[in-house]
Structures are given as structure tokens and as C-alpha cells.
Design an enzyme around this catalytic site. Structure first.
Site, mmCIF file in Angstrom:
data_model
loop_
_atom_site.group_PDB
_atom_site.id
_atom_site.type_symbol
_atom_site.label_atom_id
_atom_site.label_comp_id
_atom_site.label_asym_id
_atom_site.label_seq_id
_atom_site.Cartn_x
_atom_site.Cartn_y
_atom_site.Cartn_z
ATOM 1 N N SER A 140 3.639 -6.696 2.584
ATOM 2 C CA SER A 140 2.291 -6.630 3.147
ATOM 3 C C SER A 140 1.269 -7.175 2.148
ATOM 4 O O SER A 140 1.332 -8.354 1.799
ATOM 5 C CB SER A 140 1.964 -5.197 3.590
ATOM 6 O OG SER A 140 0.788 -5.159 4.349
ATOM 7 N N LEU A 141 0.342 -6.349 1.626
ATOM 8 C CA LEU A 141 -0.644 -6.878 0.681
ATOM 9 C C LEU A 141 0.040 -7.485 -0.542
ATOM 10 O O LEU A 141 -0.526 -8.353 -1.220
ATOM 11 C CB LEU A 141 -1.636 -5.790 0.260
ATOM 12 C CG LEU A 141 -1.205 -4.831 -0.853
ATOM 13 C CD1 LEU A 141 -1.570 -5.340 -2.242
ATOM 14 C CD2 LEU A 141 -1.839 -3.467 -0.652
ATOM 15 N N HIS A 183 -0.449 -3.837 10.909
ATOM 16 C CA HIS A 183 0.659 -4.669 11.390
ATOM 17 C C HIS A 183 1.012 -4.420 12.857
ATOM 18 O O HIS A 183 2.173 -4.273 13.214
ATOM 19 C CB HIS A 183 1.890 -4.505 10.490
ATOM 20 C CG HIS A 183 1.645 -4.932 9.082
ATOM 21 N ND1 HIS A 183 1.460 -6.254 8.740
ATOM 22 C CD2 HIS A 183 1.511 -4.212 7.947
ATOM 23 C CE1 HIS A 183 1.233 -6.318 7.436
ATOM 24 N NE2 HIS A 183 1.242 -5.099 6.938
ATOM 25 N N GLN A 214 0.195 -12.362 9.530
ATOM 26 C CA GLN A 214 0.745 -11.153 8.895
ATOM 27 C C GLN A 214 -0.075 -9.905 9.229
ATOM 28 O O GLN A 214 0.457 -8.793 9.270
ATOM 29 C CB GLN A 214 0.793 -11.377 7.375
ATOM 30 C CG GLN A 214 1.473 -10.286 6.583
ATOM 31 C CD GLN A 214 0.659 -9.908 5.360
ATOM 32 O OE1 GLN A 214 -0.507 -9.525 5.470
ATOM 33 N NE2 GLN A 214 1.265 -10.018 4.200
ATOM 34 N N ARG A 261 -9.837 -7.829 3.226
ATOM 35 C CA ARG A 261 -8.732 -7.474 4.110
ATOM 36 C C ARG A 261 -8.731 -5.972 4.372
ATOM 37 O O ARG A 261 -8.575 -5.516 5.504
ATOM 38 C CB ARG A 261 -7.409 -7.909 3.468
ATOM 39 C CG ARG A 261 -6.146 -7.689 4.309
ATOM 40 C CD ARG A 261 -4.955 -8.287 3.549
ATOM 41 N NE ARG A 261 -3.693 -8.199 4.276
ATOM 42 C CZ ARG A 261 -2.815 -7.214 4.149
ATOM 43 N NH1 ARG A 261 -3.076 -6.188 3.342
ATOM 44 N NH2 ARG A 261 -1.670 -7.240 4.820
ATOM 45 N N GLN A 300 0.824 -1.200 0.000
ATOM 46 C CA GLN A 300 0.000 0.000 0.000
ATOM 47 C C GLN A 300 0.866 1.260 0.000
ATOM 48 O O GLN A 300 1.935 1.292 0.590
ATOM 49 C CB GLN A 300 -0.920 0.007 1.215
ATOM 50 C CG GLN A 300 -2.173 0.810 1.007
ATOM 51 C CD GLN A 300 -3.305 0.356 1.899
ATOM 52 O OE1 GLN A 300 -3.448 -0.819 2.163
ATOM 53 N NE2 GLN A 300 -4.119 1.286 2.358
#
Length: 314
Positions: free
Chosen positions: A95-96, A204, A253, A120, A10
Site C-alpha cells: 500500500s503506502l 482499497h 492502487q 493521500r 500502515q
């Protein structure tokens, strides 16, 4: 040459993303249409025309960033006449981007990946009311120092290292007041610069536990195959290929730290000398340059010109 395909997270979103790819290549157009159909939403129109504030919403930004990455992958495979597994030793995502990496490696269908990332994004936004959480980047401090600052600032609230991006860039996440305390403490501990990030939720960290629970449920209902290329996972910074383990790591995660610095160092230790950032923007390539050996070949592939250039080297 051992190669890793890496996928951005992101922050890489921008109005116009992917439009040139769609205009130039049929496989890219097919990916964008597939994602629009899966979401029952004209995401591609939002990506190409905006408005920026709607594209930046987490539930839109996450599938949009994945869409560009997978459009690039499908285009490279079609134009080059190969499968990704023939050209890469590892996939990894920030991440994503881990979902994009898994879709590229055949673990998820593109449609399932889009729906998972939409959920998500929504789950992460629901987990913490707007304004109660925050994230900040601490520049000029290595991970151990930044982590200690986060602990000192917590004072009974959540404040944790969220992204270890390498090269003296660590992102912290947690309760807004605690993150603001950490920024002030960092100024006294040698940070070159510390600032809040323009994000809508504290990703996170432990505050994302409700989102992790939602993702556990969502992931349990989706077919997840072993990837054709091993994934270097955010949570462990090591290779994984077992579907059940991958599912568990994707849940962890959500609240866990993105161990990007360690992930790149792991790939380097496994012999990787070339890193391709696949998708929108060039942020990930910049991170890798700060971590990897200075002799490593690093490139971003996100436009038709990038595709033509990189195909000559694959």
C-alpha cells in the site's frame, strides 16, 4: 542471491519510531529533517514523542512510515558505500509502502513523496465520513473463499477484498454494515477468526474513488522518474518501470486490491531468495514468511542494530 527490498504499510507506526536511527546516523537525521521541511510540520517530533492518537491519523502515519524506511535506506547506502540498485533485483511496498519503494529507487524525491503521502492520507480520510466505512481481517481463509464472502455480504453495498496478504489472511473493506455482515458470514464458512480493524477509513475499495481522483491530480504535478530498480506493483503483482504506467498504477492502487501474496510469488518466480523489510515494524516480514519458500532468507531492518547486522550480509 537475488534480493528484494520491501517496504511496510500502515499499521507499522509506533511512538519512538526512527528515534534510535536519528541518534545513531547522520543520514537518517537528514531524512527526517528533509521531511519536516517538506511538510512544514515537526513530524519527527510527533514520531518520537507522540501522542499515539495523532501519529495514527492517516495523514501523519503514512509519511511517518515512509520516513523511517527512507532513513534506513539512506543509512544503509552511506554506511555500506553502495546504491540500492547494486544490491536489489526488485523493490515492492505494501500500500503506502509502494511510495517508499519508489522513493528508495529514485522515482520520487523524498520531499515529493512526503507531500504526496500527506495528501493521500487526507484524501482517503475525506473520501468516506468517519463511521460509514470499515475494514476487517478474515483469518484462516484463502483469497477465493474470502472474496466470495465479501460478495455475499455486499447486498447492494460496497464490500470487497482489499489486501490479499497470504497465509490465510485477507482484509476486506467497504460499507460498515456490509463488512460487519461479512464477519458473521465468515464464522459459518470456516474462518478461524474475523475482526474489525482499528482504521479510520475503508481503504482499497470502490468507496475510495474520490481519493483516487485527488491523487491523480496530485501525481500529475510531480516529477516521476523511471526507478533504478523495477517495482513489483500492488495492482498488477508484476514488474513495472515505465513512469507513465507507474503513475497510473498509483492512482488505481487507491481503490484497487493490494495483491501482496501474488507479488511475493512473482518475485520468487523471478529468482528472489532474500527479502529485506526496510523500515518500522516486522509485519511485512511475517507476511512474506507465510508466502515465500521456506528456504528464503527474510529479515527486517529498522534499528541501528539491524543496520549493523544486515550490512555484514550485503
Amino acid at each position: 542471491m537475488s534480493r528484494a527490498f520491501t517496504f511496510p504499510g500502515q499499521g507499522s507506526q509506533a511512538v519512538g519510531m526512527g528515534r534510535e536511527l536519528a541518534e545513531a546516523f547522520a543520514p537518517a537525521r537528514e531524512v527526517f529533517q528533509e521531511i519536516d521541511d517538506a511538510l512544514e510540520q515537526k513530524l519527527s517530533k510527533l514520531m518520537w514523542e507522540g501522542p499515539q492518537e495523532d501519529l495514527t491519523l492517516t495523514e501523519n502515519a503514512q509519511p511517518a512510515i515512509m520516513a523511517v524506511s527512507l532513513a534506513v535506506v539512506r543509512t544503509l547506502e552511506a554506511q555500506g558505500g553502495f546504491k540500492l540498485a547494486d544490491k536489489a533485483a526488485f523493490v515492492a511496498g505494501h500500500s503506502l509502502g509502494e511510495y517508499s519503494a519508489l522513493a528508495a529507487a529514485g522515482s520520487f524525491t523524498i520531499a515529493d513523496t512526503a507531500r504526496l503521502l500527506k495528501k493521500r492520507g487526507q484524501a482517503m480520510q475525506r473520501a468516506v465520513p468517519v463511521g460509514q466505512g470499515a475494514m476487517a481481517v478474515l483469518l484462516g481463509l484463502e483469497f477465493d473463499a474470502a472474496s466470495e464472502i465479501a460478495k455475499e455480504a455486499a447486498q447492494g453495498e460496497v464490500c470487497e477484498a482489499a489486501n490479499d496478504n497470504g497465509g490465510g489472511q485477507v482484509v476486506i473493506s467497504g460499507a460498515k454494515a456490509a463488512v460487519e455482515r461479512a464477519i458473521e458470514i465468515a464464522k459459518t464458512k470456516g474462518a478461524k477468526r474475523s475482526m474489525l480493524l482499528p482504521v479510520s477509513a475503508p481503504f482499497h475499495c470502490a468507496l475510495m474513488k474520490p481519493a483516487a481522483e485527488e491523487m491523480a491530480e496530485a501525481l500529475s504535478q510531480v516529477d516521476l522518474k523511471a526507478p533504478a530498480i523495477p517495482l513489483v506493483a500492488n495492482v498488477t503483482a508484476s514488474r513495472v518501470a515505465d513512469p507513465a504506467t507507474i503513475r497510473d498504477l498509483l492512482v488505481r492502487q487507491v481503490t484497487g486490491m493490494v495483491r501482496w501474496r501474488e507479488s511475493v510469488l512473482y518475485m520468487e518466480a523471478q529468482g528472489v531468495t532474500s527479502y529485506l523489510e526496510i523500515g518500522a515494524g516486522k509485519a511485512l516480514a511475517g507476511m512474506i514468511k507465510r508466502i515465500a519458500d521456506k528456504e528464503a532468507a527474510i529479515a527486517s531492518v529498522g534499528t541501528p542494530a539491524d543496520v549493523e547486522t544486515i550490512l555484514k550480509t550485503l
